[in-house]
Design a protein around this motif. Sequence first.
Motif, short mmCIF file in Angstrom:
data_model
loop_
_atom_site.label_atom_id
_atom_site.label_comp_id
_atom_site.label_asym_id
_atom_site.label_seq_id
_atom_site.Cartn_x
_atom_site.Cartn_y
_atom_site.Cartn_z
N LEU A 1 -3.89 8.18 -6.79
CA LEU A 1 -3.72 7.33 -5.61
C LEU A 1 -5.03 7.10 -4.84
CD1 LEU A 1 -1.59 5.74 -4.10
CD2 LEU A 1 -1.15 7.75 -2.68
N PRO A 2 -5.84 8.13 -4.57
CA PRO A 2 -7.09 7.88 -3.82
C PRO A 2 -8.08 6.97 -4.53
CG PRO A 2 -6.53 10.23 -3.83
CD PRO A 2 -5.65 9.57 -4.83
N THR A 3 -7.96 6.87 -5.86
CA THR A 3 -8.91 6.04 -6.62
C THR A 3 -8.50 4.58 -6.66
OG1 THR A 3 -7.77 6.39 -8.73
CG2 THR A 3 -9.40 8.05 -8.06
N LEU A 4 -7.28 4.26 -6.21
CA LEU A 4 -6.79 2.88 -6.27
C LEU A 4 -7.27 2.10 -5.06
CD1 LEU A 4 -3.10 3.49 -7.42
CD2 LEU A 4 -5.04 2.82 -8.83
N GLN A 5 -7.86 0.96 -5.30
CA GLN A 5 -8.32 0.11 -4.21
C GLN A 5 -7.14 -0.61 -3.57
OE1 GLN A 5 -11.31 -2.49 -5.77
NE2 GLN A 5 -12.70 -0.83 -6.32
N SER A 6 -7.32 -1.01 -2.34
CA SER A 6 -6.21 -1.63 -1.61
C SER A 6 -5.77 -2.96 -2.22
CB SER A 6 -6.61 -1.85 -0.14
OG SER A 6 -7.78 -2.66 -0.07
N GLY A 7 -6.68 -3.63 -2.90
CA GLY A 7 -6.33 -4.93 -3.49
C GLY A 7 -5.59 -4.82 -4.81
N THR A 8 -5.53 -3.63 -5.40
CA THR A 8 -4.88 -3.47 -6.70
C THR A 8 -3.39 -3.29 -6.53
OG1 THR A 8 -5.20 -1.09 -6.65
CG2 THR A 8 -6.94 -2.41 -7.68
N ASN A 9 -2.67 -3.47 -7.63
CA ASN A 9 -1.23 -3.26 -7.62
C ASN A 9 -0.96 -1.76 -7.78
OD1 ASN A 9 1.53 -3.19 -8.00
ND2 ASN A 9 1.56 -5.00 -9.32
N GLN A 10 -0.83 -1.07 -6.67
CA GLN A 10 -0.67 0.37 -6.70
C GLN A 10 0.67 0.77 -7.32
OE1 GLN A 10 -1.32 1.78 -2.71
NE2 GLN A 10 -3.53 1.42 -2.79
N ALA A 11 1.71 0.00 -7.04
CA ALA A 11 3.03 0.31 -7.59
C ALA A 11 3.01 0.27 -9.12
CB ALA A 11 4.07 -0.67 -7.06
N GLN A 12 2.26 -0.67 -9.69
CA GLN A 12 2.18 -0.77 -11.15
C GLN A 12 1.50 0.46 -11.73
OE1 GLN A 12 3.61 -2.89 -13.10
NE2 GLN A 12 2.75 -2.02 -14.98
N ALA A 13 0.50 0.98 -11.05
CA ALA A 13 -0.18 2.18 -11.52
C ALA A 13 0.77 3.39 -11.53
CB ALA A 13 -1.39 2.48 -10.64
N ILE A 14 1.60 3.50 -10.49
CA ILE A 14 2.58 4.59 -10.43
C ILE A 14 3.64 4.40 -11.51
CG2 ILE A 14 4.21 5.82 -8.96
CD1 ILE A 14 1.25 5.99 -8.12
N ARG B 1 4.43 13.70 -9.87
CA ARG B 1 3.84 13.99 -8.57
C ARG B 1 2.34 14.29 -8.70
NH1 ARG B 1 7.02 17.77 -7.21
NH2 ARG B 1 8.35 16.67 -5.71
N GLU B 2 1.98 15.16 -9.61
CA GLU B 2 0.58 15.55 -9.77
C GLU B 2 -0.30 14.36 -10.14
OE1 GLU B 2 0.13 18.75 -12.47
OE2 GLU B 2 1.13 20.23 -11.19
N ARG B 3 0.14 13.59 -11.14
CA ARG B 3 -0.69 12.48 -11.61
C ARG B 3 -0.77 11.36 -10.57
NH1 ARG B 3 1.30 11.99 -17.95
NH2 ARG B 3 0.68 14.10 -18.58
N SER B 4 0.32 11.11 -9.86
CA SER B 4 0.32 10.04 -8.86
C SER B 4 -0.59 10.40 -7.69
CB SER B 4 1.74 9.80 -8.35
OG SER B 4 2.58 9.36 -9.40
N LEU B 5 -0.48 11.63 -7.20
CA LEU B 5 -1.33 12.05 -6.08
C LEU B 5 -2.80 12.11 -6.48
CD1 LEU B 5 0.89 14.85 -4.52
CD2 LEU B 5 0.53 12.52 -3.67
N GLU B 6 -3.04 12.37 -7.77
CA GLU B 6 -4.42 12.43 -8.25
C GLU B 6 -5.04 11.04 -8.35
OE1 GLU B 6 -6.84 13.81 -12.30
OE2 GLU B 6 -4.78 14.47 -11.98
N LYS C 1 0.85 -1.19 0.00
CA LYS C 1 0.00 0.00 0.00
C LYS C 1 0.89 1.24 0.00
CE LYS C 1 -3.78 2.26 2.48
NZ LYS C 1 -4.57 2.44 1.25
N ILE C 2 0.64 2.13 -0.96
CA ILE C 2 1.51 3.30 -1.15
C ILE C 2 0.83 4.54 -0.56
CG2 ILE C 2 2.59 4.79 -2.89
CD1 ILE C 2 2.78 2.33 -4.68
N SER C 3 1.62 5.34 0.14
CA SER C 3 1.12 6.57 0.77
C SER C 3 1.64 7.78 0.00
CB SER C 3 1.59 6.65 2.22
OG SER C 3 3.00 6.76 2.26
N ASN C 4 1.14 8.95 0.35
CA ASN C 4 1.63 10.18 -0.25
C ASN C 4 3.12 10.38 0.02
OD1 ASN C 4 -1.01 10.51 -0.94
ND2 ASN C 4 -1.37 12.37 0.25
N ALA C 5 3.56 9.98 1.21
CA ALA C 5 4.98 10.10 1.56
C ALA C 5 5.84 9.21 0.66
CB ALA C 5 5.19 9.75 3.02
N ASP C 6 5.33 8.02 0.32
CA ASP C 6 6.07 7.12 -0.57
C ASP C 6 6.25 7.76 -1.94
OD1 ASP C 6 6.27 5.15 1.37
OD2 ASP C 6 4.35 4.24 0.81
N ILE C 7 5.20 8.40 -2.43
CA ILE C 7 5.28 9.06 -3.74
C ILE C 7 6.31 10.20 -3.70
CG2 ILE C 7 4.01 10.52 -5.37
CD1 ILE C 7 1.58 8.79 -4.82
#
Length: 483
Positions: A63-76, A56-61, A21-27
């Motif tokens: 991130l809230p739409t990504l569900q916890s079960g998805t591969n968040q790192a792949q989206a970034i 930064r802008e696109r990732s923070l935008e 799970k990725i946080s704003n601080a991770d980004i």
Amino acid sequence: MFDSLTQRLNGVLSSLRSRGKISNADIENTCQEIHRALLEADVALLVVNDFIEIIRERSLEVLPTLQSGTNQAQAIFEIINAALVEILGAQARRVRFAKAPPTVIMLAGLQGAGKTTLAGKLAKFFADQGNTPILVASDLQRPNAVTQLQVVGESIGVPVFAPEPGNGIGSAVKVARDGVAYAKARQHNMVIVDTAGRLGVDEALMNEAIAIRDVINPAEIFFVVDAMIGQDAVRTARAFLDGVGFDGVVLTKMDGDARGGAALSIAHLTKRPIMFVSTGEKLTDFDIFYPDRMASRILGMGDVATLAEQAKKAFNSDAAAKLETKFTSGEDFTLEDFLEQLQAMSKMGSISKMLGMLPGAGQMKKQIDNFDDAEIIRAQAIVQSMTPLERRDLKVLNGSRRARIARGAGRAVSEVNSLIERFTQAQKMMRQMRGGTPQGLPPAMAGMGPMAGGMPRIQSPKAAPKKKSKSGNPAKRALEERG
């Protein structure tokens, strides 16, 4: 060229993937690490700042739409890849052909950037596509520049218009104008004008380039820049853009060990696309620049599309179809087929470069760098020293035949034995592969790896232990069965 940057980015992205799970601080941490990596690669600060801001802008935008079960790192990761493609120019652009031929292409740049060799590569590229280019020697300042262009033109079978000997003699503007007129009279549909450079941007250089531009009215002006000079490439490009103007960029010496910042900076800062890249000393080491493919290489995902294109050019379509039929029908792969593969692979250029286009090649950098391209030539010599019978049937290769083959190829008997052993393993692998070949590559390339010297060997399957024969004596047989 991007090896160091690729390794740094891979480290950053691997760290991101390990977090789950990725946080704003991770980004934010990821952006800072990428920022440092790009600056170390000599990328212009303005480009780095723009690139990081996009991520930064696109990732923070998103991130809230990504569900916890998805591969968040792949989206970034996909956001980083898309941003890199944008920085590199977004889309590849083709050369604009003139409505009324000939199409005139003018090359401009500093001395030492490789314009003359690039002119030959460009001419060969268009000649291979069925065009009729002619080279015009308008570099009359650099010693032997005219002679060099004539030698290059002769080697590729392209005529060179060179009425002046150069070495400071003659008018470059007149040669360029007369060269275009000559091309029209001889019905050449392309004219490539090689112009003089200087060690630095000066008034004389700009005035001559502007005068040539005005008399030949080129359809395209290409700024040729040495990719190894770093930030100076950007400053020089801006000077030429303000002075002469240009429509596209050609990067040379992309096979060097520089940090590659020019390639990542010049398109974004000049708003002019990178059209072609020169990747080696040979006239065939020349490619169209695809921003998405370059981004894929930089991020360590390889460039399978370019590899497949090179394979299709090198492998004869009829031979590939014949081999495919043989492959699927169950016939064994022979040394005659192997020889055809080796000859086709030689046309593709450096095997090390091809291996570097495979996904994950960065993790095998040491092995790829140690690969000996001359092994392909040695393997060809060994196979060519065999008779047709020996190539078709390995069973006839006894000791005396192997010694004769080694003498004919100028190699040791141990090398002949090693090649035959690897080929036997490849035959087994080809049998196991029946039913499918790697997508995007001709069947002829399936399984070539184990056959090329220096490539990883396939472990032969261990034979099952033989069963002991039973005794014919009933008493002994009963004791064996009890045991």
